[in-house]
Design an enzyme around this catalytic site. Sequence first.
Site, PDB file in Angstrom:
ATOM      1  N   CYS A  89      22.647  42.486   7.468  1.00  0.00           N
ATOM      2  CA  CYS A  89      23.525  42.171   6.341  1.00  0.00           C
ATOM      3  C   CYS A  89      23.333  43.255   5.284  1.00  0.00           C
ATOM      4  O   CYS A  89      23.031  44.402   5.628  1.00  0.00           O
ATOM      5  CB  CYS A  89      23.241  40.768   5.801  1.00  0.00           C
ATOM      6  SG  CYS A  89      21.607  40.560   5.054  1.00  0.00           S
ATOM      7  N   THR A  90      23.463  42.910   4.007  1.00  0.00           N
ATOM      8  CA  THR A  90      23.366  43.929   2.959  1.00  0.00           C
ATOM      9  C   THR A  90      21.930  44.118   2.484  1.00  0.00           C
ATOM     10  O   THR A  90      21.340  45.178   2.621  1.00  0.00           O
ATOM     11  CB  THR A  90      24.271  43.571   1.764  1.00  0.00           C
ATOM     12  OG1 THR A  90      25.621  43.409   2.214  1.00  0.00           O
ATOM     13  CG2 THR A  90      24.217  44.675   0.704  1.00  0.00           C
ATOM     14  N   GLY A  91      21.361  43.063   1.900  1.00  0.00           N
ATOM     15  CA  GLY A  91      20.027  43.181   1.307  1.00  0.00           C
ATOM     16  C   GLY A  91      18.902  42.615   2.138  1.00  0.00           C
ATOM     17  O   GLY A  91      17.735  42.712   1.752  1.00  0.00           O
ATOM     18  N   ASN A  92      19.219  41.992   3.280  1.00  0.00           N
ATOM     19  CA  ASN A  92      18.209  41.423   4.175  1.00  0.00           C
ATOM     20  C   ASN A  92      17.357  40.371   3.482  1.00  0.00           C
ATOM     21  O   ASN A  92      16.148  40.276   3.689  1.00  0.00           O
ATOM     22  CB  ASN A  92      17.314  42.523   4.747  1.00  0.00           C
ATOM     23  CG  ASN A  92      16.460  42.058   5.925  1.00  0.00           C
ATOM     24  OD1 ASN A  92      15.335  42.533   6.103  1.00  0.00           O
ATOM     25  ND2 ASN A  92      16.968  41.140   6.731  1.00  0.00           N
ATOM     26  N   ARG A 145      21.556  36.211   4.632  1.00  0.00           N
ATOM     27  CA  ARG A 145      22.205  35.936   5.906  1.00  0.00           C
ATOM     28  C   ARG A 145      21.411  36.437   7.110  1.00  0.00           C
ATOM     29  O   ARG A 145      21.175  35.686   8.066  1.00  0.00           O
ATOM     30  CB  ARG A 145      23.605  36.572   5.915  1.00  0.00           C
ATOM     31  CG  ARG A 145      24.615  35.874   5.033  1.00  0.00           C
ATOM     32  CD  ARG A 145      25.882  36.703   4.867  1.00  0.00           C
ATOM     33  NE  ARG A 145      25.637  37.889   4.037  1.00  0.00           N
ATOM     34  CZ  ARG A 145      26.562  38.795   3.740  1.00  0.00           C
ATOM     35  NH1 ARG A 145      27.800  38.642   4.226  1.00  0.00           N
ATOM     36  NH2 ARG A 145      26.281  39.826   2.966  1.00  0.00           N
ATOM     37  N   ASP A 196      28.958  36.039   2.133  1.00  0.00           N
ATOM     38  CA  ASP A 196      27.643  36.111   1.492  1.00  0.00           C
ATOM     39  C   ASP A 196      27.451  34.898   0.588  1.00  0.00           C
ATOM     40  O   ASP A 196      28.233  34.687  -0.351  1.00  0.00           O
ATOM     41  CB  ASP A 196      27.558  37.401   0.675  1.00  0.00           C
ATOM     42  CG  ASP A 196      26.143  37.696   0.196  1.00  0.00           C
ATOM     43  OD1 ASP A 196      25.266  36.820   0.367  1.00  0.00           O
ATOM     44  OD2 ASP A 196      25.924  38.792  -0.330  1.00  0.00           O
TER      45      ASP A 196
END
Length: 461
Positions: free
Chosen positions: A297-300, A303, A408
């Site tokens: 995902c984006t920032g871990n 999600r 998100d």
Amino acid sequence: MQAAIDELESLAYGVPLAFASEFSGHPRRMDRPPHKVPMIYDLQTTDDPRDIVHRSVQALVEGQVIGVPSETVYGLVASSLCPAAVRRLAQWTATCRGWSTQSDESTAGQAGFVAPTADAGSIALCVRSTEAVGDFLMPMTILGRRLSERCFPGPLTLIADCDDAVSAMSCLPESVAGTLRAGAGQRSSPAGGPVAFRVSGHRLLSHIHRYLSAPLVWGEIGLPDASPPTTAEKLQSALNAGTGESLPLLLDDGISRYGDEGTVVRVTGNHWHVQRTGVIQQAAMNQFVKPVIALVCTGNTCRSPMAETLLREALRRKFGREDVARVVSAGVAAGHGSGASPQSVEVMGRRGLDLTGHASQPLEDSLMTMADLVLTMTRRHRDAIVAAWPDRAERVFTLRRDGGDVSDPVGMPVDVYEQCADQIVSELEGWLSELPPDFFPSDGPNEGPDDEPPRHNAGSE
């Protein structure tokens, strides 16, 4: 130049090997009768190894068998386009290893022998790179590709079936192909069968390959006491003791890096078996054969950590254990060491799963190199990954099989996280049901959840 070399050769003649290193960068002679004398080049004392490489290439092209170092042991090599040289290499290897040979060389593709199971892989096709393996190892199974990508170049010999209808094996002389199959334990010579492959990370072999239009054939002989030939002197002694023969050219690079034989693995479909345990131990092989699935995902922190935990649980339910695959998560814009969001931890806790120990990590080359399947939460994540690693595009998909996004939930109530988790579970179950049957390898011997992680990074020097 040649006159100087000839003069040094005459001076070195009869000088014991231990004292011959004073002839820096020039050929040495072992203290043996003239017809038993190898020409030895010392790679560690030469000022310019290019001359040694060129002489080695010339000898190989002219059909000679020479002795070379590798990261594991010293071995014999011949050009795969020189049938007579390959035949000589095979005969020496078979004799030194005590294989049963036949006077009628029509058997096993005119090799005159069949390597016993314990020694299968001692004669192998030595190719220049992991990519070059793919030209010969065809059709390439998922497991074969996985091991070649993770363990080549390195101390592994991989035995797998090749079909001459699609493999570059059909471009080699028929007798050479037959010898390779006999060296892999094939008892007949159809248009296909097992072939042993190795890709050495040794600098010398890497340079030699650059000047050759075809792979080398590698022969691995043993000493009379069954110890591996880890020096040039031991290789020559083993060959002379076993056959009475001497190499025309022997390259010396000191004691081999690992000081032991490489590991030999036989792969058939999604089944694998360690035929000889060497540098790479069984526990490490258990890890190398496992698929790696990455959730991104984006920032871990929301999600992908939930997806990682939920996938492990799905594997446990499907296979009875979660470690049939290595499951990891990462973020395309993540930092190192952040914990999962409190809502993610709470939602997983409600399902009996623990996310408290999660630490975020960015998506990096090391993970992308190993990953068999990358599942992203959105299309934008996939696009970013494919842009950064275009050669991995065929392994990167959105988690949603319809190509849509998993929204998100950051900053939203816990109920939104629950809905997100439900959506992730549904998509993961769909992926597990659609993966090809050979995606997960069959268990090798002694594999289990308590096996230690690999102690060896099977890469080049």
